[in-house]
Each structure stands twice: as C-alpha cells, then as structure tokens.
Write a protein that holds these residues in place. Structure first.
Motif, PDB file in Angstrom:
ATOM      1  N   LYS A 127       1.976   6.122   4.885  1.00  0.00           N
ATOM      2  CA  LYS A 127       1.344   7.396   4.508  1.00  0.00           C
ATOM      3  C   LYS A 127       0.410   7.908   5.598  1.00  0.00           C
ATOM      4  O   LYS A 127      -0.724   8.298   5.348  1.00  0.00           O
ATOM      5  N   LEU A 165      -6.575   0.836  -5.122  1.00  0.00           N
ATOM      6  CA  LEU A 165      -7.069  -0.089  -4.115  1.00  0.00           C
ATOM      7  C   LEU A 165      -8.257  -0.880  -4.655  1.00  0.00           C
ATOM      8  O   LEU A 165      -8.386  -2.080  -4.399  1.00  0.00           O
ATOM      9  N   PHE A 189       0.740   2.577  -3.486  1.00  0.00           N
ATOM     10  CA  PHE A 189      -0.548   2.994  -4.061  1.00  0.00           C
ATOM     11  C   PHE A 189      -0.669   4.514  -3.977  1.00  0.00           C
ATOM     12  O   PHE A 189      -0.259   5.130  -2.979  1.00  0.00           O
ATOM     13  N   LYS A 212      -3.204   6.585   6.036  1.00  0.00           N
ATOM     14  CA  LYS A 212      -4.172   7.067   5.042  1.00  0.00           C
ATOM     15  C   LYS A 212      -5.172   5.999   4.621  1.00  0.00           C
ATOM     16  O   LYS A 212      -6.358   6.291   4.393  1.00  0.00           O
ATOM     17  N   TRP A 213      -4.702   4.736   4.546  1.00  0.00           N
ATOM     18  CA  TRP A 213      -5.529   3.705   3.929  1.00  0.00           C
ATOM     19  C   TRP A 213      -6.536   3.078   4.883  1.00  0.00           C
ATOM     20  O   TRP A 213      -7.423   2.344   4.441  1.00  0.00           O
ATOM     21  N   TYR A 223     -10.296   3.485   4.102  1.00  0.00           N
ATOM     22  CA  TYR A 223     -10.830   2.764   2.941  1.00  0.00           C
ATOM     23  C   TYR A 223     -10.918   1.255   3.189  1.00  0.00           C
ATOM     24  O   TYR A 223     -11.577   0.546   2.430  1.00  0.00           O
ATOM     25  N   LEU A 224     -10.239   0.795   4.211  1.00  0.00           N
ATOM     26  CA  LEU A 224     -10.231  -0.641   4.492  1.00  0.00           C
ATOM     27  C   LEU A 224     -11.347  -1.063   5.430  1.00  0.00           C
ATOM     28  O   LEU A 224     -11.676  -2.252   5.515  1.00  0.00           O
ATOM     29  N   PHE A 246       0.423  -1.462   5.425  1.00  0.00           N
ATOM     30  CA  PHE A 246      -0.911  -0.865   5.475  1.00  0.00           C
ATOM     31  C   PHE A 246      -0.932   0.417   6.301  1.00  0.00           C
ATOM     32  O   PHE A 246      -1.828   1.252   6.162  1.00  0.00           O
ATOM     33  N   TRP A 249      -1.672  -7.235   2.761  1.00  0.00           N
ATOM     34  CA  TRP A 249      -1.657  -5.786   2.582  1.00  0.00           C
ATOM     35  C   TRP A 249      -0.410  -5.267   3.291  1.00  0.00           C
ATOM     36  O   TRP A 249      -0.429  -4.983   4.487  1.00  0.00           O
ATOM     37  N   LEU A 255       0.810  -1.216   0.000  1.00  0.00           N
ATOM     38  CA  LEU A 255       0.000   0.000   0.000  1.00  0.00           C
ATOM     39  C   LEU A 255       0.844   1.267   0.000  1.00  0.00           C
ATOM     40  O   LEU A 255       0.328   2.343  -0.326  1.00  0.00           O
ATOM     41  N   ASP A 280      -3.819   6.270  -5.084  1.00  0.00           N
ATOM     42  CA  ASP A 280      -5.181   6.712  -4.791  1.00  0.00           C
ATOM     43  C   ASP A 280      -6.097   5.512  -4.627  1.00  0.00           C
ATOM     44  O   ASP A 280      -5.684   4.353  -4.778  1.00  0.00           O
ATOM     45  N   TYR A 281      -7.366   5.801  -4.359  1.00  0.00           N
ATOM     46  CA  TYR A 281      -8.344   4.764  -4.060  1.00  0.00           C
ATOM     47  C   TYR A 281      -8.604   3.851  -5.251  1.00  0.00           C
ATOM     48  O   TYR A 281      -8.920   2.672  -5.080  1.00  0.00           O
TER      49      TYR A 281
END
Length: 873
Positions: A513, A486, A480, A516-517, A520-521, A510, A507, A477, A482-483
């Motif tokens: 950043k 993902l 990555f 950040k993620w 979304y998870l 994870f 992942w 991740l 942006d979304y």
C-alpha cells in the motif's frame, strides 16, 4: 652402524600454571563432593617440550633439549570447575558427564625484576649445533633477554640449518628476538605459528564468524597492506590458526609463487564448535604447535608434513577442549590430558575430527569479491554445481562434508553471502535475548522474491535460540485496512510479552500500500510503545521481523539519495529528476527513518538463481556467479518431500534433473512446493516419479512445461543405445574379473538375467556421470572434454562414483530377486544369493576395485556408442 642423532632445542617463555580446582565441600564432613585443590604444572615452553619429547621418545634419531633458565619465571593463575562434558557435534562424554575446565582466568602474577645476565643461569651448551630450534615466544619477556637466545642465533650454520619453528604471541612481529631473526636472514628458514586473535590485537580489520571466505579475504588483505603484518611474509611458512576451527597456511617456498592452503571443519564457522562447550582450557596453541613440530620431525620439512601437522594440531586442540583436565571422581586431582593428546598426535583419526584442505589463491581472493571456497574445490569453476546437488538431494547434507555449510535448525545453507547474513541474524537475536533489557523491539528486515521462503530461515534461527515452542505471531499488513487493526496486532504482541515470553512477530508485506504502514511502525520500533487514542502502551521485549512483499532485496527497498550518486554534470538530465522525485517520495513516507531503525537484514535467495539489484537501471539482474542454486533446490526438495536427516530421497533421476536444472520456478519456492505435492499426491512411499506428473496446464503455472519435460527426458537418446553397448560391458567384465565358468561365453549365449545386468550397467552411465556434473551428448553437439580431463575428474571422485555404480548394481540384482547370503551361506547363482549385496563400505577391496574399473571404462563405452562427454551447463 652409528646413528647420528638430530639435536632439537626447545626454548622460550616458561610458565608455571597454578590450577585452582574449585571443589564443592562448603562445610566439614560434606560427602559426595570433590574438595578444592591447587596444582602447579609447567606451561609455555615447558609444556611444549613435554609433548614433543613424549611424542618422539621412541624415535632414536632425536635428542630433544629444553633450555632451562634460572633467575626468572612467569606464573599464571586460573580457576577450574566441573563443567558439562557433552558437545553438540560430539557424542564423546565421560561417565559422570562432567570434566574440569577454566571458568575464570586470574591472569599472571607480579612481574619479577628483569634479571641481569650475571644473575641468570642456563644449562645450554654454548658450542652446540642445533638442527631445529623451537621458540615459544609468549610475549612474557624472553624475546628481550638477548643473553639467552643470542648465542643460539649467532652461531655459524650450514645454509640448510637450522630450521626455526616459532610460536609467537602478541605483539606479533615485535621484540628483539624477531629483529635478530630478520637481520640475520633467518626468516627464510622459519615456520611462524600465530593465532588470529593475537593478530586482531593489532590495528587490523579481520572479521570474525561471518564466513570463511570473508575472514580469509580480510586476513590476506591485511598481510599485504598492514606494515606490521607484511613483514611476517618473509618467513618460509606462516601458519595462522582460528582457534580449533581452522588454519590458514601461507607457503613461501617459492617467493615468486606463493601457495596458500586453508584447513577447515565444513560444518563450523569460526568459534562455532566451542559454543556447545562450557568453560575453556589452557594450552590449546601449544597443542597445535606440537602437532606441526612432531610432523616435521617425523616426516621431514616438505609441504605434506606441514599440512599433516596442521591437521594433527587442530585435532589435538579439540581433544584438549573436549577432555579438559581429567574426570570428576576418577583422579585424586585433575591434570592435563597428556596421554590423550599424544595419542591424537600419533594418529589423528582416533579423535573423530576431520578437517578439509582447500587451495587458496593469493591476491585473487582480495581482488575478487565473489570468490568462494566451493569454487576453489570445484574443478568446474563458475559452472552450477549440478553434480553435488544430485548427491545432496538423494543422500542429504552428509555429502556436504568437504565444503563449508551452515545449519540453522532444518535450514542448511552453502552460499557464503547467505551464510554471513544468517549468522549475523543469529548473533543479533542471541545478543538481544540474553543481553538486552528489551526496552524496544529488535527490528530485522527480510527480503526476497515471492515464494523464496522469507520467514523460514528466521523461524529456524529463533527456534534454535528460544526453543521449539517459541511464540510466533504473523500479520499480513496488506490485509489491514486502518490503524485500529494494527493496534489490535500490537496488543497481541504485548499479551505474549506480559506472559514472560519473547514473541517473534512477522510483519508480512510491510511495504505494501505504497509504504503506508511505515509511519505507524516508527514509534514502536524506536520507543517500544504504541498509541491507542491518548493511551501509550509499552510493547515489551519482542523481535520484529519485517518481510518485504514488493522489493526483492534490501538494496532495492532502501532508495539512495541521487545527490550522493550523481555528479554535478549529471544532475541536469531527466533521469536525475525522476530519481530525485522517487527519493523525495520515499523520504516523505518515512523510508529512511524506517531503515535506520533496523538492526540487521537478510536477503533470502530462494530456489532460483540469485538476482542482484542494478541501481542504475533500478532492475534486478541474474547473477552469473551464483553456482550454488542447484544445491539450494536440492535441500528445499528434501524438506518439501518430507525427508528428514540423511534418509534417502526416492526420486526419478530424470525428474530430479528437471527440478535442479529448470531455468526458473515462476513463483519461487511456492512453485517447487506445489509441484512436489502434485507429483507425490500427498503420499511419498513410492517417491517422486515422472509417471505421476500432473497435466500440462498445472505444470505450466509453475515452470516452462516444454523445458521441464525436455530435462526429464535428457539422456534418453543415449540410453536407447545401451542394448548395443551391453556386449562391450560383458567383454570388459571378462577381461578384468575372474568370471565364473558358466559366464565365459559370447554375449548372445548368456542367460537372459546376465544380459539384463550388462544392459543395466550401460544404462547407469549417464546417471552416475551426472554426479560430477558431466553429461553424455551425441558427437558434434558440443565441446567434448579432453580424455585427460575426463580421466582426472573420474579419478578425483572415484569412490563416490564406484559406490554409485555398486548401488545401481545392487538395485538391478534385487529387482531380479537376488539377496545377500545368510550366516553360513555362500554364493549360489541358482538360488540367487550373492555375497556382494552389501553396502559399498562392507565390500572386500577386490570387489570395490571391480566397481572402480567399471566406472573407469565409462568413457570408452561412451565413445563406442558414438557419443561424447561434456560438462553440464
């Protein structure tokens, strides 16, 4: 001379077992099948009597009686079916590959009306004096029938008689019989045998299948704190068995100095051995009890006989489980394997099972959370296990046969905390794969320092459950943007699920950043679906593994609310405000929500010494109690060198010393792996040798170069003195062996090859002593060990050291062109043929003793050289 026979009474709950052997003839004249049949056999006290009487029938000193009671009986029913005979740790199998085991327990028949004494008869002589009374209290009513057992307990015995052996089922420590034993002060003559599962039926907290250390700690704690269990400690001996996997023995011979021992199979946690067996069996606890009884009757009431009986009983339990009831197609009707059990009770070595015994401190276990079985087995408490690690590195996991370890595919672990976590993860995955409908993913967290190999352990567990071809997807991740990236990853996972597979999804990083993620998870973790625009896509059954990249442990990742940590008086300081801001930021980024969706986590240790998180300083600190890190390094070293199974690892002894003892690998397992690759050059035929070391600049990227080099050269100073020690080696050889005539001369007059043998023998001293974590250093450079301690350590490991001495001698001989004799040949020094060039186990006893004596002489040689022996630090 008249032999006075000891009178033994076996009494208790008798059971009539109704075995329903379910056959396969579904319609008339169907061939090649066994038909259904029903057979009745005695269980409970009756089965115990059969085993003990058969075992002791050739002993003329015992008269064994079974109290026969008329008027009431118990009936139990079970369905038996042909089951697989193979076992994952047992090669034994019958010719058909199937045996009979229980696949359905139908329970007990209707309880009969409680009989009155006038309606119940017994053949027991009311005036008999018994030397040993054995109660099989199955909780089926006997404990309440005072007219059956009260005459036995109310007789006037000598102070040393009778001995009482009681096998007790649920409810343990309850009933009139127990009350009578307690009131009559007979518990001090009692050996109590119970199963841990019967204890767990009370309101107790005794963990199952985590680690032996945790289970023992829980059990001893409950014995001290639980009012129902504490009374059991009034017995002279209390033996708690964990199925056929182990047993705890509490020895109260000295009330002020309780001695505990634990018997265990090193390769199995509780319940693990049975996992490879289909179906169950009846009578296991009876076999265990018979083992203890027969050993006491044969060898006496001392501690050695009870310890042997526990091992006999465990081996008998496993034999019963493996054998089941007979072989399909061999007997007209299957039956209890009584003859096989008797043979094992007479000689447990024929069973092929081995159980180790370790002393267990009493209250120290409860109060000391870092206690481990390995530490109890080591005489060098709280010192890193360098010696054992050297054995593991060279010979593989087979040398772990006396300590608890876990195997998860290609991954081995000896750290009890890591074992608990790995076993917990395995159980979670197994339950999810076989019992969960898969409406949402199974979410697991994996943490560890960089290079610790966070994904390796989970992959090995997943392959063990889902097969070697399990679908594994990995996404980093941190790469990555942006979304939408993902979403693309979620689609790949969904595609695998639609194929009917259960993918394992890593992942990685994870937590990169700045978390950040996480936002979304959360929905995929909780709802099992992800959004793509306005469309909602279900993911399917899968396993999410979140591998941390910025925080080394779960405790470091999951930030606690300062309000629950700080007191009122501490909430005015700057530290509280700083911690509060960090927690608010963690909450804002959905950290607590993410943690709440994890089903379990694993802190991977890696090759460096364990680090623990200090919440007060928010820093990782070295855990001085971690003595297993050298063994972790040894196991990793074998994997990285491409060594499989128990094949020997060829490695320079100095280089092995550096790999095991270096303070830190800068990048964890990655540094180890890189160094192994650089040294081997991609070819491991010649092994790992110091002559292949890469330049300093490359080594310094992964370890402290000066420290690494010093560890490689450790012991060389002593080895420079070995030419001067060779005459003493030769003199010792002349004193202790029948020396050939041509060698009965002064050292200086010996042939060059014999001189070389003596020099090589002196050179081996440091290498062989290092197998028991001992080091040779110049006098005055450390704290020398007392000669008695050195002698004790050597004797405790004499076979290990003697075998190493023999291997070293063989390598020296073979390098000089010697060989073993062919059939018909004898020793021929002129043609360099020597009959001792065979494995240590194949040597004659007198030749083994030569190797043992050589090792025992090491301390004297070290002293003659002006050196001393110390423990490695």
């Amino acid at each position: 001379m008249v032999t006075i026979m000891k009178k033994i009474l076996i009494t208790g709950d008798s059971i009539t077992d109704h075995h329903i052997y379910k056959g396969g003839i579904e319609y008339p004249r169907k061939e090649a099948q066994v038909g259904t049949c029903i057979k009745e056999e005695g269980g409970g006290a009756s089965l115990l009597y059969q085993l003990v009487n058969r075992q002791c029938e050739k002993e003329n000193q015992y008269a064994i009686h079974l109290q026969k009671v008329t008027g009431f009986n118990n009936h139990a029913y079970a369905v038996w079916k042909p089951c697989r005979g193979n076992h994952q740790k047992d090669d034994a199998c019958d010719r058909t590959g199937k045996i009979w085991r229980v696949t359905e327990r139908l329970g007990y028949g209707p309880s009969p009306e409680i009989p009155r004494p006038s309606k119940t008869g017994t053949d027991l002589d009311p005036n008999a004096k018994w030397d040993v009374v054995i109660f099989d209290d199955g909780g089926l009513g006997y404990r309440f029938h005072q007219h059956l057992w009260l005459p036995i307990l109310s007789q006037k015995y000598q102070p040393e008689s009778p001995w009482i052996i009681m096998k007790m089922s649920h409810q343990v420590g309850q009933g009139d019989l127990w009350a009578q034993l307690s009131a009559g002060q007979l518990l001090e003559h009692t050996v109590l045998i119970v199963s841990v599962d019967d204890l767990r039926r009370n309101e107790v907290m005794i963990t199952r299948g985590r680690s032996w250390e945790q289970t023992i700690r829980d059990l001893l704690k409950e014995f001290e704190a639980n009012v129902h269990l504490r009374q059991l400690l009034h017995c002279r001996h209390v033996i708690v068995h964990f199925g056929n996997d182990g047993a705890l023995w509490i020895n109260n011979e000295q009330s002020d100095n309780r001695k505990n021992s634990f018997f265990f199979d090193p390769g199995c946690l509780e319940g693990e051995w049975n996992k490879g067996i289909e179906g169950t069996v009846l009578g296991s606890s009876t076999c265990f009890t018979a083992g203890i009884i027969c050993s006491i009757l044969k060898h006496g009431k001392d501690a050695d006989s009870i310890g042997k009986g526990i091992t006999d009983g465990l081996c008998a339990m496993r034999t019963l489980c493996r054998k089941g009831h007979g072989l399909v197609g061999k007997n007209d009707t299957p039956a209890f394997p009584g003859e096989e059990i008797i043979q094992v009770l007479r000689d447990n070595t024929i069973s092929g099972y081995k159980f180790n015994r370790v002393p267990i401190p009493d209250t120290a276990v409860v109060k000391k959370p870092d206690w481990s079985i390995m530490a109890s087995l080591s005489s060098q408490q709280q010192r890193p296990l360098y010696g054992r690690a050297r054995q593991v590195a060279v010979h593989g996991a087979k040398v772990l046969n006396d300590i608890p370890y876990g195997q998860f595919g290609a991954l081995y672990s000896v750290d009890h905390a890591e074992l608990e976590s790995l076993n917990s993860i395995r159980n979670l995955i197994n339950q999810y794969v076989h019992g969960d409908k898969g409406k949402k993913p199974l979410c697991l967290g994996v943490f560890g320092p960089p290079g610790a190999g966070k994904s390796f352990g989970v992959k090995q567990i997943a392959k063990g459950i889902l097969g070697s071809n399990v679908s594994i997807l990995e996404f980093n991740l941190s790469q990555f943007d942006d979304y939408t990236m993902l979403v693309g990853a979620f689609h790949q996972v969904r595609d695998k699920a639609l194929e009917g597979k259960i993918p394992v999804v890593f992942w990685d990083e994870f937590d990169s950043k700045e978390l950040k993620w996480l936002q979304y998870l959360l929905s995929p973790m909780q709802d099992g679906a992800f959004l793509e625009g306005q469309l909602r896509h279900p993911i399917g059954k899968c396993i999410f593994v979140f591998a941390g990249g910025t925080r080394p442990t779960m405790q470091a990742f999951s930030i606690s609310d300062p309000d629950k940590v700080y007191g009122e008086e501490d909430r005015q300081g700057g530290q509280y405000k700083e911690d509060k801001e960090i927690y608010i930021d963690f909450t804002r980024k959905k950290g607590p929500d993410f943690v709440s969706r994890l089903r379990g986590y694993l802190n991977v240790l890696g090759p460096n010494r364990k680090q623990v998180y200090n919440a007060a300083t928010r820093c990782m600190e070295t855990d001085s109690s971690d003595i297993c890190f050298p063994i972790r390094r040894a196991l990793l070293l074998r994997v990285m060198a491409g060594i499989s199974g128990n094949d020997p690892l060829k490695i320079d002894s100095g280089l092995l010393n550096a790999f095991l003892k270096i303070k830190e690998f800068k990048h964890g397992a990655r540094s180890m792996e890189t160094l192994v690759a650089l040294i081997s050059g991609g070819e491991g035929k010649e092994g790992l040798m110091r002559s292949k070391l890469p330049p300093k600049e490359q080594i310094s990227l992964h370890v402290d170069y000066d420290e690494f080099l010093a560890l490689i050269q450790q012991g060389e100073e002593f080895q420079q003195t070995c030419n001067g020690l060779a005459p003493f080696v030769h003199a010792r050889y002349q004193e202790t062996t029948r020396t050939p005539m041509e060698y009965k001369q002064e050292f200086d007059e010996l042939p060059a090859n014999i001189k070389a043998d003596n020099v090589a023998a002196a050179l081996r001293i440091t290498q062989i002593l290092s197998l028991i974590s001992m080091q040779v250093v110049p006098k005055g450079t450390g704290q020398a060990l007392e000669p008695e301690i050195v002698e004790k350590e050597i004797e405790a490991n004499i076979e290990l050291l003697a075998e190493a001495e023999h291997i070293g001698w063989m390598e020296s001989k073979i390098s000089q062109g010697w060989r073993a004799p062919q059939p018909g040949e004898t020793r021929d020094d002129e043609n360099k043929i020597h009959p001792c060039l065979v494995p240590y186990g194949d040597l004659k006893e007198e030749d083994k003793e030569k190797d043992r004596e050589s090792v025992r002489y090491y301390p004297k040689l070290v002293e003659l050289a002006g050196y001393m022996i110390v423990y490695e630090e």
